[in-house]
Design a protein around this motif. Structure first.
Motif, PDB file in Angstrom:
ATOM      1  N   ASP A 378       0.842  -1.213   0.000  1.00 14.42           N
ATOM      2  CA  ASP A 378       0.000   0.000   0.000  1.00 14.42           C
ATOM      3  C   ASP A 378       0.872   1.256   0.000  1.00 14.42           C
ATOM      4  O   ASP A 378       0.600   2.215  -0.716  1.00 14.42           O
ATOM      5  N   ARG A 379       1.906   1.250   0.832  1.00 14.69           N
ATOM      6  CA  ARG A 379       2.787   2.430   0.895  1.00 14.69           C
ATOM      7  C   ARG A 379       3.427   2.688  -0.472  1.00 14.69           C
ATOM      8  O   ARG A 379       3.529   3.828  -0.926  1.00 14.69           O
ATOM      9  N   LEU A 380       3.872   1.592  -1.113  1.00 14.11           N
ATOM     10  CA  LEU A 380       4.504   1.738  -2.437  1.00 14.11           C
ATOM     11  C   LEU A 380       3.486   2.241  -3.464  1.00 14.11           C
ATOM     12  O   LEU A 380       3.788   3.108  -4.284  1.00 14.11           O
ATOM     13  N   THR A 381       2.245   1.710  -3.388  1.00 19.86           N
ATOM     14  CA  THR A 381       1.207   2.128  -4.344  1.00 19.86           C
ATOM     15  C   THR A 381       0.865   3.610  -4.134  1.00 19.86           C
ATOM     16  O   THR A 381       0.741   4.374  -5.101  1.00 19.86           O
ATOM     17  N   ASN A 382       0.735   4.012  -2.876  1.00 21.98           N
ATOM     18  CA  ASN A 382       0.413   5.417  -2.607  1.00 21.98           C
ATOM     19  C   ASN A 382       1.502   6.339  -3.133  1.00 21.98           C
ATOM     20  O   ASN A 382       1.224   7.440  -3.591  1.00 21.98           O
ATOM     21  N   HIS A 383       2.720   5.893  -3.087  1.00 24.83           N
ATOM     22  CA  HIS A 383       3.827   6.746  -3.525  1.00 24.83           C
ATOM     23  C   HIS A 383       3.978   6.766  -5.047  1.00 24.83           C
ATOM     24  O   HIS A 383       4.096   7.827  -5.650  1.00 24.83           O
TER      25      HIS A 383
END
Ligand code: PMP
Ligand code: GLN
Length: 387
Positions: A378-383
C-alpha cells in the motif's frame, strides 16, 4: 598502532546491518535483512527453555550432542535417502555461518582456487580470501538466473579446490535445475574438487519443486559438505545452530577448524533443534506452503506497480528491476529513498557482487506477517501509483 588485518578491514559493515538500522531510524517496514517477524514454534522454544533450566549447561561434545547428530542423520536419510552415519558423518556448529567458515578454513590452502556464484551471500568472500583462497566468480543473470555452462567450465582449473553452492540461492531466490546440478557435479568430479553446499533454505522451496542436494548425485557423496541451519528451518535466525553432513574424511577437515573457532554450540539450543528436526514431514511442508503465499503476494504487488520481478522459487527473497519506476538513482540510493520517503526498506543488489553488478536491482524479503506485506505494498502504491 599497527594496522589490523587488511583483508577483513577492506570489507565495510554488512549491508544487512546498515539497512536494518536505517529502517529503524525511519520507522520503515523492514523488507531488507532476511529474518521472520514472528518467533519460531513455541514447543521448540519450550524444549530450549526447560533444558536451560534443568541443565546440563557445561560444554557439550565438540562434534555436537548425540541427540542432534542422530536427528541430523535421520533427517538426511528421510528426506534425501543419503544414508548418513551420525557418529562419523555429522557435525553441529554455531550456525551455518560457522559451518561455512570451518569448511573453508578446513579445506583451503593459500593459493587454492574456489568457484563462487554471483550474486553471492555476504560471508563467503571475506572468509575465503582470509583463508588465502582465490575466488573465481561466475554470474547467474536475472531474470531467470540460468547457469551459463560454458562460463562455469572456463572457471575450473587444476587449481580448483572447491565450489561454494548455495541452493536455494540467497539473494536471487534461484533453485538450481537437475541439469545444472548434474553439470556442476561432472566438473567437480573431473577436477577432483569439493563442494561446500549451503542448503539453509532447503525447506523454503516453492512451485511444487522438491529440494535435491548436490550430495545425492552419483559420485558426490564423498565430495560434499551439506550445510543447514535451525535459523531458517525453524524461523529463529538468532539461534545460530548449524547441522552438517559430510563423509568421514571431509568431516574431519571441517572439525579441525571448528574445534578452534567455537569448539561447541549451546546445549539447550542443540536439544531443542533435535526435537524440531524430529517433527513429522507436515511441519516442513507447511513452512514452504506458508512462505509461498507470501512470495505470491509480494510478486503480484510489485509487478502491478511496474517493478520487473525475477524468478524466486526458494528462500525468503525476491529481486526486482526498478528501472521503470526510477532511472536516476543507483540501487543504494534507491533503497535509501524507499526507506526514507516511502517507508519500505529493501537491500541494494550491488552488495552481492565483488566488483560491481546488480545494476537497477534491489532485493525484497517476504518472510514477514501478511498484514505488513500488504501495508508495504500500500505504501509503495500510494507513492508511485499504478502504471
Ligand atoms: N547462508 C545463507 C545463504 C544465508 O542466507 C544465511 C542466513 N543469514 C546463512 C548462511 C547463515 O545462517 P546462520 O544464521 O545459521 O549462520
Ligand atoms: N541472511 C540474511 C539476509 O540475507 C542476513 C544475515 C545477516 O544479517 N548476517 O538478509
Amino acid at each position: 598502532m599497527k594496522a589490523s588485518n587488511s583483508i577483513l578491514s577492506s570489507f565495510g559493515t554488512t549491508i544487512f546491518t546498515t539497512m536494518s538500522a536505517m529502517a529503524l531510524e525511519h520507522k520503515a517496514i523492514n523488507l531488507g535483512q532476511g529474518f521472520p517477524d514472528t518467533d519460531g514454534p513455541e514447543d521448540i522454544r519450550q524444549v530450549a527453555a526447560k533444558s536451560a533450566l534443568e541443565g546440563p549447561n557445561q560444554y557439550p561434545p565438540m562434534m555436537g550432542i548425540p541427540e542432534l547428530r542422530q536427528a541430523t542423520a535421520k533427517h538426511n536419510n528421510y528426506f534425501y535417502d543419503l544414508d548418513v552415519d551420525w557418529e562419523t558423518e555429522t557435525i553441529i556448529t554455531s550456525g551455518a555461518t560457522e559451518a561455512l567458515a570451518s569448511s573453508i578454513f578446513g579445506l583451503i590452502e593459500p593459493g587454492d582456487e574456489a568457484i563462487l556464484l554471483e550474486p553471492l551471500y555476504d560471508s563467503y568472500l571475506p572468509i575465503l580470501e582470509r583463508a588465502g583462497g582465490i575466488p573465481k566468480l561466475v554470474r547467474v543473470e536475472p531474470p531467470d538466473w540460468k547457469l551459463n555452462f560454458e562460463k562455469l567450465e572456463q572457471s575450473f582449473s587444476d587449481n580448483t579446490k572447491l565450489v561454494i553452492l548455495n541452493n536455494p540461492m540467497n539473494p536471487s531466490g534461484k533453485v538450481f535445475s537437475h541439469d545444472e546440478l548434474e553439470f556442476l557435479a561432472s566438473l567437480i568430479k573431473k577436477y577432483d574438487a569439493y563442494a561446500v553446499c549451503d542448503e539453509v533454505y532447503e525447506h523454503l522451496i516453492y512451485d511444487g519443486i522438491t529440494h535435491t542436494p548436490l550430495m545425492s548425485f552419483p559420485g558426490m557423496r564423498e565430495r560434499c559438505i551439506r550445510i543447514s541451519s535451525a535459523g531458517k528451518t525453524f524461523s529463529m535466525t538468532g539461534w545460530k545452530v548449524g547441522y552438517s553432513v559430510a563423509s568421514p574424511k571431509v568431516l574431519d577437515a571441517v572439525a579441525k577448524a571448528h574445534q578452534f573457532l567455537t569448539f561447541t554450540t549451546p546445549p539447550n539450543l542443540q536439544l531443542a533443534t533435535a526435537y524440531g528436526l524430529n517433527k513429522g514431514e507436515e511441519y516442513f511442508k507447511e513452512l514452504s506452503r506458508e512462505m509461498e503465499l507470501r512470495r505470491n503476494l509480494v510478486v503480484q504487488g510489485l509487478r502491478s506497480l511496474g517493478f520487473k520481478t525475477t524468478k524466486s522459487q526458494g528462500t525468503y527473497f525476491l529481486t526486482v528491476d526498478y528501472s521503470a519506476l526510477n532511472s536516476n538513482l543507483d540501487d543504494l540510493e534507491f533503497c535509501k529513498y524507499l526507506t526514507k520517503e516511502v517507508g519500505v526498506a529493501a537491500v541494494p543488489f550491488s552488495a552481492f557482487y565483488k566488483d560491481g553488478g546488480g545494476k537497477n536491482h534491489i532485493r525484497f524479503c517476504y518472510c514477514k506477517k501478511e498484514h505488513l506485506l500488504v501495508e508495504a505494498m500500500d505504501r509503495l502504491t500510494n507513492h508511485f501509483g499504478k502504471p
